[in-house]
Design a protein around this motif. Sequence first.
Motif, PDB file in Angstrom:
ATOM      1  N   UNK A  44     -20.498 -19.975  29.360  1.00  0.00           N
ATOM      2  CA  UNK A  44     -21.128 -19.661  28.004  1.00  0.00           C
ATOM      3  C   UNK A  44     -21.113 -18.079  28.086  1.00  0.00           C
ATOM      4  N   UNK A  45     -20.612 -17.134  27.031  1.00  0.00           N
ATOM      5  CA  UNK A  45     -20.757 -15.810  27.331  1.00  0.00           C
ATOM      6  C   UNK A  45     -21.734 -15.242  26.197  1.00  0.00           C
ATOM      7  N   UNK A  46     -22.515 -14.292  26.832  1.00  0.00           N
ATOM      8  CA  UNK A  46     -23.694 -13.760  25.858  1.00  0.00           C
ATOM      9  C   UNK A  46     -23.181 -12.093  26.186  1.00  0.00           C
ATOM     10  N   UNK A  47     -23.578 -11.454  24.891  1.00  0.00           N
ATOM     11  CA  UNK A  47     -23.760 -10.101  24.920  1.00  0.00           C
ATOM     12  C   UNK A  47     -25.064  -9.490  25.791  1.00  0.00           C
ATOM     13  N   UNK A  48     -24.932  -8.472  26.376  1.00  0.00           N
ATOM     14  CA  UNK A  48     -26.178  -8.207  27.462  1.00  0.00           C
ATOM     15  C   UNK A  48     -27.051  -7.444  26.335  1.00  0.00           C
ATOM     16  N   UNK A  49     -26.778  -6.624  25.473  1.00  0.00           N
ATOM     17  CA  UNK A  49     -27.714  -6.174  24.634  1.00  0.00           C
ATOM     18  C   UNK A  49     -28.290  -6.711  23.668  1.00  0.00           C
ATOM     19  N   UNK A  50     -27.493  -7.572  22.872  1.00  0.00           N
ATOM     20  CA  UNK A  50     -28.102  -8.317  21.786  1.00  0.00           C
ATOM     21  C   UNK A  50     -28.459  -9.691  22.001  1.00  0.00           C
ATOM     22  N   UNK A  51     -27.999 -10.383  23.266  1.00  0.00           N
ATOM     23  CA  UNK A  51     -28.155 -11.654  23.624  1.00  0.00           C
ATOM     24  C   UNK A  51     -27.445 -12.680  22.607  1.00  0.00           C
ATOM     25  N   UNK A  54     -21.198 -15.321  22.523  1.00  0.00           N
ATOM     26  CA  UNK A  54     -20.199 -14.598  22.114  1.00  0.00           C
ATOM     27  C   UNK A  54     -18.888 -15.794  22.184  1.00  0.00           C
ATOM     28  N   UNK A  55     -19.039 -16.656  22.997  1.00  0.00           N
ATOM     29  CA  UNK A  55     -17.846 -17.867  23.011  1.00  0.00           C
ATOM     30  C   UNK A  55     -18.153 -18.527  24.514  1.00  0.00           C
TER      31      UNK A  55
END
Length: 66
Positions: A44-51, A54-55
């Motif tokens: 599971x992928x997450x954006x570092x800045x906004x948490x 992403x997919x």
Amino acid sequence: MNKKLETAIVFFKPGTKRPRKYRNITNRLKFGQFCASSGAWYINWYDKESAKFEGRTWLIRDFEKK
């Protein structure tokens, strides 16, 4: 030029290993190869800045053989 940093949570076959969290990933392909070699099922992928989520990347295709 800043690279996009991501966070990943790696999941394994239920009942085997606990999920693992990795931070500051810049190369999805190489990280995915690393996870596949360690027996992971999906990431599971997450954006570092906004948490924000992403997919998901599936690393296995045939669940019956595993």
